[in-house]
Design a protein around this motif. Structure first.
Motif, short mmCIF file in Angstrom:
data_model
loop_
_atom_site.label_atom_id
_atom_site.label_comp_id
_atom_site.label_asym_id
_atom_site.label_seq_id
_atom_site.Cartn_x
_atom_site.Cartn_y
_atom_site.Cartn_z
N TYR A 7 0.83 -1.20 0.00
CA TYR A 7 0.00 0.00 0.00
C TYR A 7 0.87 1.26 0.00
CZ TYR A 7 -3.47 3.41 1.34
OH TYR A 7 -4.27 4.52 1.38
N ARG A 8 1.90 1.28 0.82
CA ARG A 8 2.80 2.45 0.86
C ARG A 8 3.50 2.65 -0.48
NH1 ARG A 8 5.84 3.80 6.18
NH2 ARG A 8 7.12 4.64 4.53
N ASN A 9 3.94 1.56 -1.09
CA ASN A 9 4.60 1.66 -2.38
C ASN A 9 3.65 2.24 -3.43
OD1 ASN A 9 6.54 1.38 -4.38
ND2 ASN A 9 6.00 -0.74 -4.79
N ALA A 10 2.40 1.77 -3.44
CA ALA A 10 1.42 2.30 -4.39
C ALA A 10 1.14 3.78 -4.13
CB ALA A 10 0.14 1.49 -4.31
N LEU A 11 1.06 4.16 -2.87
CA LEU A 11 0.82 5.56 -2.52
C LEU A 11 1.99 6.43 -2.96
CD1 LEU A 11 -1.06 7.56 -1.14
CD2 LEU A 11 0.11 7.05 1.00
N PHE A 12 3.22 5.97 -2.75
CA PHE A 12 4.39 6.74 -3.17
C PHE A 12 4.46 6.85 -4.69
CE2 PHE A 12 6.61 5.46 0.97
CZ PHE A 12 6.12 6.58 1.61
N ARG A 13 4.08 5.80 -5.41
CA ARG A 13 4.06 5.87 -6.88
C ARG A 13 3.04 6.88 -7.37
NH1 ARG A 13 5.46 0.38 -9.87
NH2 ARG A 13 7.09 -0.34 -8.48
N LEU A 14 1.88 6.92 -6.73
CA LEU A 14 0.87 7.90 -7.08
C LEU A 14 1.38 9.31 -6.80
CD1 LEU A 14 -2.00 8.66 -7.97
CD2 LEU A 14 -2.72 8.31 -5.58
N TRP A 16 4.49 10.28 -6.73
CA TRP A 16 5.52 10.57 -7.71
C TRP A 16 4.90 11.01 -9.03
CZ3 TRP A 16 10.41 11.61 -8.66
CH2 TRP A 16 10.87 11.50 -9.96
N GLU A 17 3.90 10.30 -9.48
CA GLU A 17 3.27 10.64 -10.76
C GLU A 17 2.63 12.02 -10.70
OE1 GLU A 17 2.35 10.74 -14.57
OE2 GLU A 17 3.58 9.19 -13.65
N LEU A 18 1.99 12.33 -9.58
CA LEU A 18 1.33 13.63 -9.47
C LEU A 18 2.32 14.76 -9.22
CD1 LEU A 18 -1.79 12.63 -7.37
CD2 LEU A 18 -1.68 13.11 -9.81
N GLY A 19 3.42 14.47 -8.55
CA GLY A 19 4.34 15.54 -8.17
C GLY A 19 5.59 15.66 -9.01
N GLY A 21 6.30 13.25 -11.95
CA GLY A 21 6.20 12.63 -13.26
C GLY A 21 5.91 13.68 -14.32
N ALA A 22 5.74 13.24 -15.56
CA ALA A 22 5.49 14.16 -16.66
C ALA A 22 4.22 14.98 -16.43
CB ALA A 22 5.39 13.38 -17.97
N PHE A 23 3.14 14.32 -16.03
CA PHE A 23 1.89 15.04 -15.76
C PHE A 23 2.07 16.02 -14.61
CE2 PHE A 23 -1.92 15.45 -13.16
CZ PHE A 23 -2.75 16.09 -14.06
N GLY A 24 2.68 15.55 -13.52
CA GLY A 24 2.87 16.40 -12.36
C GLY A 24 3.75 17.60 -12.65
N GLY A 25 4.78 17.40 -13.48
CA GLY A 25 5.66 18.51 -13.83
C GLY A 25 4.92 19.60 -14.60
N ARG A 26 4.10 19.19 -15.56
CA ARG A 26 3.32 20.17 -16.32
C ARG A 26 2.31 20.87 -15.42
NH1 ARG A 26 3.50 15.89 -19.93
NH2 ARG A 26 1.38 15.25 -19.42
N GLN A 27 1.68 20.10 -14.52
CA GLN A 27 0.70 20.69 -13.61
C GLN A 27 1.37 21.70 -12.68
OE1 GLN A 27 -2.52 20.34 -13.76
NE2 GLN A 27 -2.97 21.58 -11.97
N THR A 28 2.55 21.35 -12.17
CA THR A 28 3.29 22.27 -11.29
C THR A 28 3.64 23.56 -12.00
OG1 THR A 28 4.16 20.42 -10.02
CG2 THR A 28 5.32 22.51 -9.83
#
Length: 76
Positions: A7-14, A16-19, A21-28
């Protein structure tokens, strides 16, 4: 039953993607350009809702495997 480590690994991956990752970088970049610095945005987001448990449950359901749908699941 899903282990705490899984569960922690899945939460950290989420996160990472939001913060970071490519999507998170554009959103930031978008948020910094149009809404202000990260501290201001964090405070606005924190102050804008009062239903923390509802959002926590949505995230849990999103990252949990199909056979486990929350802490009250009878599987396992």
């Amino acid at each position: 039953m899903v282990s705490e480590a899984w569960y922690r690994n899945a939460l950290f991956r989420l996160a990472w993607e939001l913060g970071a990752g490519a999507f998170g970088g554009r959103q930031t970049q978008f948020e910094r350009l149009f809404f202000g610095n990260s501290q201001t945005m964090a405070w606005r987001m924190y102050s804008s809702y009062d239903n923390h448990e509802y959002f926590r449950q949505i995230i849990h359901e999103f990252i949990s495997p199909e056979e486990d749908h929350g802490p009250n699941s009878t599987n396992g």
